[in-house]
Design a protein around this motif. Structure first.
Motif, PDB file in Angstrom:
ATOM      1  N   VAL A 146      37.717  52.073  13.629  1.00 23.73           N
ATOM      2  CA  VAL A 146      36.559  51.879  12.750  1.00 23.73           C
ATOM      3  C   VAL A 146      35.443  52.829  13.188  1.00 23.73           C
ATOM      4  O   VAL A 146      34.799  53.480  12.350  1.00 23.73           O
ATOM      5  CB  VAL A 146      36.081  50.406  12.754  1.00 23.73           C
ATOM      6  CG1 VAL A 146      34.757  50.253  12.019  1.00 23.73           C
ATOM      7  CG2 VAL A 146      37.129  49.493  12.124  1.00 23.73           C
ATOM      8  N   ALA A 147      35.212  52.934  14.489  1.00 25.31           N
ATOM      9  CA  ALA A 147      34.174  53.823  15.009  1.00 25.31           C
ATOM     10  C   ALA A 147      34.468  55.272  14.631  1.00 25.31           C
ATOM     11  O   ALA A 147      33.565  56.020  14.233  1.00 25.31           O
ATOM     12  CB  ALA A 147      34.071  53.686  16.528  1.00 25.31           C
ATOM     13  N   TYR A 161      33.602  55.735  10.959  1.00 24.71           N
ATOM     14  CA  TYR A 161      32.147  55.769  10.753  1.00 24.71           C
ATOM     15  C   TYR A 161      31.563  57.106  11.210  1.00 24.71           C
ATOM     16  O   TYR A 161      30.703  57.673  10.543  1.00 24.71           O
ATOM     17  CB  TYR A 161      31.461  54.629  11.496  1.00 24.71           C
ATOM     18  CG  TYR A 161      31.420  53.327  10.744  1.00 24.71           C
ATOM     19  CD1 TYR A 161      31.070  53.272   9.394  1.00 24.71           C
ATOM     20  CD2 TYR A 161      31.696  52.122  11.386  1.00 24.71           C
ATOM     21  CE1 TYR A 161      31.018  52.067   8.713  1.00 24.71           C
ATOM     22  CE2 TYR A 161      31.635  50.914  10.711  1.00 24.71           C
ATOM     23  CZ  TYR A 161      31.297  50.892   9.379  1.00 24.71           C
ATOM     24  OH  TYR A 161      31.230  49.696   8.701  1.00 24.71           O
ATOM     25  N   ARG A 178      27.876  51.062  17.296  1.00 21.98           N
ATOM     26  CA  ARG A 178      28.030  49.598  17.328  1.00 21.98           C
ATOM     27  C   ARG A 178      29.490  49.211  17.569  1.00 21.98           C
ATOM     28  O   ARG A 178      29.794  48.352  18.393  1.00 21.98           O
ATOM     29  CB  ARG A 178      27.535  48.996  16.012  1.00 21.98           C
ATOM     30  CG  ARG A 178      27.618  47.469  15.993  1.00 21.98           C
ATOM     31  CD  ARG A 178      27.398  46.902  14.627  1.00 21.98           C
ATOM     32  NE  ARG A 178      28.554  47.262  13.803  1.00 21.98           N
ATOM     33  CZ  ARG A 178      28.599  47.139  12.495  1.00 21.98           C
ATOM     34  NH1 ARG A 178      27.560  46.710  11.836  1.00 21.98           N
ATOM     35  NH2 ARG A 178      29.683  47.460  11.822  1.00 21.98           N
ATOM     36  N   GLU A 179      30.400  49.869  16.869  1.00 24.93           N
ATOM     37  CA  GLU A 179      31.822  49.551  17.029  1.00 24.93           C
ATOM     38  C   GLU A 179      32.320  49.911  18.425  1.00 24.93           C
ATOM     39  O   GLU A 179      33.130  49.195  19.005  1.00 24.93           O
ATOM     40  CB  GLU A 179      32.653  50.254  15.956  1.00 24.93           C
ATOM     41  CG  GLU A 179      32.422  49.725  14.559  1.00 24.93           C
ATOM     42  CD  GLU A 179      32.839  48.268  14.382  1.00 24.93           C
ATOM     43  OE1 GLU A 179      33.843  47.828  14.982  1.00 24.93           O
ATOM     44  OE2 GLU A 179      32.156  47.566  13.616  1.00 24.93           O
ATOM     45  N   GLN A 234      38.882  48.605   8.903  1.00 30.05           N
ATOM     46  CA  GLN A 234      38.113  47.360   8.882  1.00 30.05           C
ATOM     47  C   GLN A 234      39.024  46.168   8.652  1.00 30.05           C
ATOM     48  O   GLN A 234      38.835  45.113   9.262  1.00 30.05           O
ATOM     49  CB  GLN A 234      37.032  47.416   7.807  1.00 30.05           C
ATOM     50  CG  GLN A 234      35.864  48.296   8.180  1.00 30.05           C
ATOM     51  CD  GLN A 234      34.865  48.451   7.045  1.00 30.05           C
ATOM     52  OE1 GLN A 234      35.224  48.428   5.866  1.00 30.05           O
ATOM     53  NE2 GLN A 234      33.599  48.628   7.396  1.00 30.05           N
ATOM     54  N   ARG A 282      38.787  48.531  16.689  1.00 31.39           N
ATOM     55  CA  ARG A 282      37.363  48.869  16.821  1.00 31.39           C
ATOM     56  C   ARG A 282      37.181  50.378  17.026  1.00 31.39           C
ATOM     57  O   ARG A 282      36.265  50.981  16.465  1.00 31.39           O
ATOM     58  CB  ARG A 282      36.726  48.111  17.984  1.00 31.39           C
ATOM     59  CG  ARG A 282      36.673  46.631  17.802  1.00 31.39           C
ATOM     60  CD  ARG A 282      35.687  46.241  16.739  1.00 31.39           C
ATOM     61  NE  ARG A 282      35.675  44.790  16.568  1.00 31.39           N
ATOM     62  CZ  ARG A 282      34.929  44.169  15.707  1.00 31.39           C
ATOM     63  NH1 ARG A 282      34.115  44.837  14.924  1.00 31.39           N
ATOM     64  NH2 ARG A 282      34.986  42.867  15.595  1.00 31.39           N
ATOM     65  N   SER A 288      40.495  45.358  11.859  1.00 34.33           N
ATOM     66  CA  SER A 288      39.498  44.722  12.715  1.00 34.33           C
ATOM     67  C   SER A 288      39.259  43.270  12.300  1.00 34.33           C
ATOM     68  O   SER A 288      39.090  42.397  13.147  1.00 34.33           O
ATOM     69  CB  SER A 288      38.192  45.523  12.649  1.00 34.33           C
ATOM     70  OG  SER A 288      37.195  44.930  13.419  1.00 34.33           O
ATOM     71  N   CYS A 294      39.774  40.451  15.533  1.00 33.93           N
ATOM     72  CA  CYS A 294      38.455  40.929  15.969  1.00 33.93           C
ATOM     73  C   CYS A 294      38.447  41.344  17.433  1.00 33.93           C
ATOM     74  O   CYS A 294      37.513  41.997  17.880  1.00 33.93           O
ATOM     75  CB  CYS A 294      37.385  39.885  15.684  1.00 33.93           C
ATOM     76  SG  CYS A 294      37.594  38.365  16.613  1.00 33.93           S
ATOM     77  N   LEU A 354      31.204  47.300  20.788  1.00 36.53           N
ATOM     78  CA  LEU A 354      32.049  46.111  20.624  1.00 36.53           C
ATOM     79  C   LEU A 354      33.396  46.312  21.315  1.00 36.53           C
ATOM     80  O   LEU A 354      33.913  45.396  21.958  1.00 36.53           O
ATOM     81  CB  LEU A 354      32.257  45.802  19.143  1.00 36.53           C
ATOM     82  CG  LEU A 354      31.065  45.187  18.417  1.00 36.53           C
ATOM     83  CD1 LEU A 354      31.310  45.152  16.913  1.00 36.53           C
ATOM     84  CD2 LEU A 354      30.787  43.794  18.935  1.00 36.53           C
TER      85      LEU A 354
END
Length: 172
Positions: free
Chosen positions: A67-68, A71, A82-83, A51, A64, A54, A58, A86
């Motif tokens: 992060v995905a 998660y 969501r990631e 994160q 991203r 990220s 961004c 993105l």
């Protein structure tokens, strides 16, 4: 939620999609820290590092994706999706993000703890929003009943000034 098969058809690039960018040295450092934490099994530390990467950039598709991945490992497929979406918005040509989204959509939803080696997700608690200064504090249950008699409400307690002296007391 993820729709099985929907990710197999490439979506058109959204208008105004951000240009893909290679990770900066700061982002690469955070990603490496996240990879070390992930490899050691500290998924929360990995997520936090990813994160940070990220937040530092961004428009970083690798951040991203990382992060995905964290998660998904923490059993939050909705946040992973969501990631990934993105990441695809940032780089519509990212085959890696599309494949990850397809794999996520194909993963059967199972309650936490059902998959082998699954770690229970942290409990989510909701806390009341603090009242603005001067507003009465929230109470549990119904509000106290109003007095039945026609008597006046009780007088407020005396107010003290900054020195602690009672401002409502007669002057001496």
């Amino acid at each position: 939620g993820a729709v099985a098969g929907a990710a197999a058809v490439p979506a058109p690039a959204p208008s105004g999609a951000l240009a893909a960018s290679p990770p900066s040295p700061a982002v690469a450092e955070k990603l490496a820290a996240g990879d070390r934490a992930f490899a050691s099994g500290d998924l929360r530390a990995a997520l936090f590092a990813y994160q940070d990467a990220s937040y530092a950039d961004c428009a970083s598709t690798p951040a991203r994706l990382a992060v995905a991945r964290a998660y998904a490992a923490l059993h939050h497929p909705d946040l992973a999706e969501r990631e990934l979406r993105l990441a695809i918005a940032i780089d519509p040509g990212s085959a890696e993000a599309r494949r990850a989204l397809e794999r996520l959509a194909a993963t059967p939803a199972a309650p936490v703890g059902v998959r082998a080696g699954a770690v229970p997700a942290p409990r989510v608690y909701s806390f009341p929003v603090p009242s603005p200064a001067g507003a009465p504090a929230a109470t549990r249950g119904p509000a106290p009943a109003a007095p039945v008699t026609g008597s006046a409400p009780p007088a407020p307690p005396p107010r003290a000034d900054a020195t602690g002296a009672d401002r409502d007391a007669p002057a001496r």
